[in-house]
Design a protein around this motif. Structure first.
Motif, PDB file in Angstrom:
ATOM      1  N   VAL A  54       0.829  -1.206   0.000  1.00  0.00           N
ATOM      2  CA  VAL A  54       0.000   0.000   0.000  1.00  0.00           C
ATOM      3  C   VAL A  54       0.861   1.253   0.000  1.00  0.00           C
ATOM      4  CG1 VAL A  54      -1.667   1.325   1.357  1.00  0.00           C
ATOM      5  CG2 VAL A  54      -1.949  -1.157   1.099  1.00  0.00           C
ATOM      6  N   ALA A  55       1.934   1.257   0.786  1.00  0.00           N
ATOM      7  CA  ALA A  55       2.766   2.460   0.913  1.00  0.00           C
ATOM      8  C   ALA A  55       3.359   2.886  -0.419  1.00  0.00           C
ATOM      9  CB  ALA A  55       3.883   2.206   1.933  1.00  0.00           C
ATOM     10  N   ASN A  56       3.684   1.921  -1.266  1.00  0.00           N
ATOM     11  CA  ASN A  56       4.315   2.228  -2.553  1.00  0.00           C
ATOM     12  C   ASN A  56       3.379   2.048  -3.737  1.00  0.00           C
ATOM     13  OD1 ASN A  56       7.150   2.857  -1.748  1.00  0.00           O
ATOM     14  ND2 ASN A  56       7.030   0.787  -0.883  1.00  0.00           N
ATOM     15  N   ASN A  57       2.087   1.842  -3.444  1.00  0.00           N
ATOM     16  CA  ASN A  57       1.078   1.712  -4.492  1.00  0.00           C
ATOM     17  C   ASN A  57       1.458   0.625  -5.506  1.00  0.00           C
ATOM     18  OD1 ASN A  57      -1.475   2.632  -5.416  1.00  0.00           O
ATOM     19  ND2 ASN A  57      -0.488   3.711  -7.110  1.00  0.00           N
ATOM     20  N   ALA A  58       2.032  -0.485  -5.006  1.00  0.00           N
ATOM     21  CA  ALA A  58       2.510  -1.564  -5.870  1.00  0.00           C
ATOM     22  C   ALA A  58       1.436  -2.642  -5.993  1.00  0.00           C
ATOM     23  CB  ALA A  58       3.792  -2.162  -5.309  1.00  0.00           C
ATOM     24  N   PRO A  59       1.042  -3.007  -7.207  1.00  0.00           N
ATOM     25  CA  PRO A  59      -0.064  -3.945  -7.389  1.00  0.00           C
ATOM     26  C   PRO A  59       0.330  -5.404  -7.141  1.00  0.00           C
ATOM     27  CG  PRO A  59       0.856  -3.351  -9.519  1.00  0.00           C
ATOM     28  CD  PRO A  59       1.577  -2.506  -8.496  1.00  0.00           C
ATOM     29  N   VAL A  60      -0.664  -6.194  -6.809  1.00  0.00           N
ATOM     30  CA  VAL A  60      -0.490  -7.650  -6.759  1.00  0.00           C
ATOM     31  C   VAL A  60      -0.293  -8.151  -8.180  1.00  0.00           C
ATOM     32  CG1 VAL A  60      -1.608  -9.848  -6.222  1.00  0.00           C
ATOM     33  CG2 VAL A  60      -1.900  -7.891  -4.689  1.00  0.00           C
ATOM     34  N   THR A  61       0.673  -9.031  -8.370  1.00  0.00           N
ATOM     35  CA  THR A  61       0.905  -9.669  -9.668  1.00  0.00           C
ATOM     36  C   THR A  61       0.802 -11.177  -9.510  1.00  0.00           C
ATOM     37  OG1 THR A  61       3.296  -9.724  -9.306  1.00  0.00           O
ATOM     38  CG2 THR A  61       2.398  -7.788 -10.438  1.00  0.00           C
ATOM     39  N   PRO A 210      12.506 -11.504  -3.053  1.00  0.00           N
ATOM     40  CA  PRO A 210      12.747 -10.126  -3.505  1.00  0.00           C
ATOM     41  C   PRO A 210      11.665  -9.187  -2.987  1.00  0.00           C
ATOM     42  CG  PRO A 210      13.035 -11.677  -5.317  1.00  0.00           C
ATOM     43  CD  PRO A 210      12.459 -12.463  -4.179  1.00  0.00           C
ATOM     44  N   LYS A 211      12.057  -8.015  -2.568  1.00  0.00           N
ATOM     45  CA  LYS A 211      11.108  -7.091  -1.958  1.00  0.00           C
ATOM     46  C   LYS A 211       9.964  -6.707  -2.891  1.00  0.00           C
ATOM     47  CE  LYS A 211      14.325  -5.090   1.409  1.00  0.00           C
ATOM     48  NZ  LYS A 211      13.690  -5.839   2.523  1.00  0.00           N
ATOM     49  N   ASP A 212      10.222  -6.755  -4.195  1.00  0.00           N
ATOM     50  CA  ASP A 212       9.153  -6.388  -5.128  1.00  0.00           C
ATOM     51  C   ASP A 212       8.209  -7.560  -5.425  1.00  0.00           C
ATOM     52  OD1 ASP A 212      10.875  -7.930  -6.628  1.00  0.00           O
ATOM     53  OD2 ASP A 212      10.964  -6.570  -8.339  1.00  0.00           O
ATOM     54  N   LYS A 213       8.407  -8.658  -4.701  1.00  0.00           N
ATOM     55  CA  LYS A 213       7.513  -9.812  -4.857  1.00  0.00           C
ATOM     56  C   LYS A 213       6.716 -10.104  -3.589  1.00  0.00           C
ATOM     57  CE  LYS A 213       9.215 -10.660  -8.960  1.00  0.00           C
ATOM     58  NZ  LYS A 213       8.416 -10.338 -10.176  1.00  0.00           N
ATOM     59  N   ILE A 214       6.928  -9.344  -2.521  1.00  0.00           N
ATOM     60  CA  ILE A 214       6.298  -9.627  -1.239  1.00  0.00           C
ATOM     61  C   ILE A 214       4.935  -8.942  -1.135  1.00  0.00           C
ATOM     62  CG2 ILE A 214       6.464  -9.324   1.262  1.00  0.00           C
ATOM     63  CD1 ILE A 214       9.482  -9.339   0.974  1.00  0.00           C
ATOM     64  N   ALA A 215       3.931  -9.689  -0.676  1.00  0.00           N
ATOM     65  CA  ALA A 215       2.668  -9.080  -0.271  1.00  0.00           C
ATOM     66  C   ALA A 215       2.796  -8.705   1.201  1.00  0.00           C
ATOM     67  CB  ALA A 215       1.511 -10.054  -0.469  1.00  0.00           C
ATOM     68  N   TYR A 216       2.783  -7.431   1.494  1.00  0.00           N
ATOM     69  CA  TYR A 216       2.872  -6.969   2.871  1.00  0.00           C
ATOM     70  C   TYR A 216       1.494  -7.073   3.516  1.00  0.00           C
ATOM     71  CZ  TYR A 216       7.536  -5.410   1.711  1.00  0.00           C
ATOM     72  OH  TYR A 216       8.859  -5.397   1.314  1.00  0.00           O
ATOM     73  N   GLY A 217       1.488  -7.490   4.777  1.00  0.00           N
ATOM     74  CA  GLY A 217       0.228  -7.717   5.464  1.00  0.00           C
ATOM     75  C   GLY A 217      -0.293  -6.477   6.182  1.00  0.00           C
ATOM     76  N   TYR A 218      -1.633  -6.372   6.274  1.00  0.00           N
ATOM     77  CA  TYR A 218      -2.272  -5.201   6.884  1.00  0.00           C
ATOM     78  C   TYR A 218      -3.469  -5.622   7.735  1.00  0.00           C
ATOM     79  CZ  TYR A 218       0.418  -2.853   3.256  1.00  0.00           C
ATOM     80  OH  TYR A 218       1.458  -2.420   2.462  1.00  0.00           O
ATOM     81  N   ARG A 219      -3.782  -4.769   8.704  1.00  0.00           N
ATOM     82  CA  ARG A 219      -5.073  -4.828   9.369  1.00  0.00           C
ATOM     83  C   ARG A 219      -5.777  -3.504   9.106  1.00  0.00           C
ATOM     84  NH1 ARG A 219      -5.077  -1.783  14.075  1.00  0.00           N
ATOM     85  NH2 ARG A 219      -3.030  -1.361  15.013  1.00  0.00           N
ATOM     86  N   LEU A 220      -7.084  -3.527   9.219  1.00  0.00           N
ATOM     87  CA  LEU A 220      -7.873  -2.338   8.936  1.00  0.00           C
ATOM     88  C   LEU A 220      -8.204  -1.640  10.241  1.00  0.00           C
ATOM     89  CD1 LEU A 220      -9.057  -0.952   6.413  1.00  0.00           C
ATOM     90  CD2 LEU A 220     -11.188  -2.186   6.862  1.00  0.00           C
ATOM     91  N   ASP A 221      -7.801  -0.387  10.365  1.00  0.00           N
ATOM     92  CA  ASP A 221      -8.087   0.438  11.541  1.00  0.00           C
ATOM     93  C   ASP A 221      -8.925   1.610  11.061  1.00  0.00           C
ATOM     94  OD1 ASP A 221      -8.173   1.751  13.907  1.00  0.00           O
ATOM     95  OD2 ASP A 221      -6.011   1.987  14.165  1.00  0.00           O
ATOM     96  N   GLY A 222     -10.256   1.491  11.255  1.00  0.00           N
ATOM     97  CA  GLY A 222     -11.143   2.484  10.648  1.00  0.00           C
ATOM     98  C   GLY A 222     -11.120   2.298   9.149  1.00  0.00           C
TER      99      GLY A 222
END
Length: 489
Positions: A54-61, A210-222
């Protein structure tokens, strides 16, 4: 021998699946997701949505790695079975044979059975359900786990009587893999399971991705996505530590789907086909639920859930959830179809989409794999068709088991066939046969007036003889019994 033919050509209803997937991602406020479908071992559909970062607006591939959490349990179970098949352990061995820290485990009652490997594989060890506590233990060291086991484990049930989900139990299975194989759990799985399946993009070590292949995990706060720490692999990794891609996990799904049915083909893969089928058998009843007016009965095998509903007799799969991730896998051994889906939002799975996909496939011609009937069954079909055309007592005496005329006399059966002939005229057997297995099935005869559906089962005699026959007269299309597409009223 029973064999399977590839599923009939299936049109994937992409528009309906696209819409269901996109809608679920939106409704669940998922940052990023992917879904993949395999049919007869081949990739049939894949779609991505949203952002892996999300921080880098990088899409899932297609090659984004997601953490699949508890879906790792199937790989742990597979490792245990591989060691079992090699004669290194037995499933009914006491766990303390391999984990001496548990030799003095205090059981809840004096008549409790000794904890076994099978108890751990089937979540029937009697430990308390440990979600979400277990999810936070992923990075614990072997030394810490060893100390915890020496201190004892509380029981909510005596072993062997009830299903209760235990991440702790699968962490212990990981320790058994290590101590029996003499190598770290992740090394054993990588060398013996992942490499055999060709899962080259799957790992326990996110640092190797590789960092450009990782899905970073998130929780929703609001309405804000909050990044979750990428927990490292540790002693609890056997319950949920794997990172993988959709295409890699579909190789694992395909192997398990294609373990059915039993056959004479050469073996390939990390474990024997018989062991892969064993993983997918109901060992411990779980629950019966109703979702959207659809009754589903769930049980647990070895690291896998086995369910049934009004659409399918067997649905195998598992879910996965960790802080930052949610995943789901299901497949239909009888149909040769499997689905996987990943998200990078805490405990958010796309299970409902899987159901929508199966409904869409049923509406677009999804059929069971064709089972080849045994020669004895086909011969009996021909003989019974002859009897329907004209009674021959010598033929009847030859093909029917000893119970057949004791259950209903030959005179009564002969009279019933005469009534059918008077009502429907001459009948001719159609070439097809719908086998349930090698010694049971049904076929149709086309008659001058309507048709006749005949169902039979064979007795356990050698050679097999017919023990039961049922006939249904079909005079008009309205007489046909529709097969329910689902459990909805």
């Amino acid at each position: 021998m029973i064999a399977v033919l590839l599923a009939a050509a299936l049109t994937i209803p992409t528009d309906r699946i696209d819409a269901a997937f996109t809608d679920a991602v939106k409704k669940n406020h998922v940052p990023g997701a992917i879904i993949g479908i395999v049919v007869d071992g081949k990739l049939a559909y894949m779609k991505t949505a949203g952002l892996r970062d999300v921080a880098n607006n990088a899409p899932v591939t297609d090659d984004t790695r997601f953490r699949i959490a508890s879906m790792t349990k199937g790989f742990t179970a597979m490792s245990i079975l591989k060691l079992r098949d090699a004669g290194k352990l037995r499933l009914d061995d006491p766990v303390s044979n391999y984990i001496p820290e548990l030799a003095r485990l205090q059981y809840p009652t004096k008549d409790s059975p000794i904890l076994t490997i099978r108890h751990l594989l089937t979540h029937s060890e009697g430990f308390p359900e440990d979600n979400p506590w277990g999810d936070r233990q992923l990075a614990q060291t072997n030394e810490t786990l060893s100390a915890w086991m020496r201190a004892g484990i509380p029981f909510s049930n005596t072993p062997g009587i009830a299903y209760e989900y235990s991440n702790y139990g699968f962490a212990i299975l990981g320790q058994i893999v290590e101590r029996v194989s003499g190598m770290p759990y992740k090394t054993y799985v990588t060398k013996n399971i992942l490499a055999s399946l060709g899962m080259t993009s799957t790992t326990f070590d996110v640092g190797s991705v590789p960092k450009d292949k990782i899905a970073y995990g998130y929780r929703l706060d609001g309405d804000q996505f909050v990044a979750q720490p990428l927990l490292p692999h540790g002693a609890f990794g056997a319950m949920g530590g794997l990172w993988t891609t959709a295409s890699d996990l579909l190789k694992y799904v395909s192997f398990l789907v294609n373990a059915f049915p039993a056959r004479d083909d050469a073996e390939s893969g990390p474990i024997r086909r018989a062991s892969a089928r064993e993983m997918q058998q109901a060992s411990r009843f779980g629950s019966a639920t109703s979702i959207a007016n659809r009754l589903s009965v769930s049980s647990y095998g070895y690291g896998l859930r086995i369910a049934a509903d009004c659409r399918f007799n067997v649905i195998v799969g598992h879910g996965g959830g960790l802080p930052g991730f949610g995943s789901y896998e299901t497949w239909l051994p009888d149909y040769g179809v499997g689905i996987i889906s990943f998200t990078n939002l805490t405990y958010t799975s796309l299970r409902a989409v899987h159901d929508e996909v199966y409904d869409a496939m049923l509406a677009n011609g999804l059929q069971k794999r064709v089972i080849t009937p045994s020669p004895a069954l086909l011969a009996a079909k021909d003989d019974i068709s002859k009897l329907i055309g004209g009674w021959d007592q010598a033929l009847a005496d030859r093909i029917f088991a000893d119970n057949f005329f004791l259950d209903t006399s030959a005179d009564v059966r002969k009279a019933r066939l005469a009534d059918i002939a008077a009502k429907q005229g001459a009948c001719k057997s159609d070439p097809g046969f719908e086998a349930e297995n090698g010694l049971r099935g049904q076929w149709r005869l086309t008659c001058e007036h309507g048709s006749l559906v005949v169902y039979m089962t064979m007795a356990p005699t050698m050679p097999p003889k017919v023990q039961y026959v049922d006939m249904k007269s079909v005079m008009t299309p309205a007489d046909e019994l529709p097969k329910p597409a689902n459990c909805r009223p």
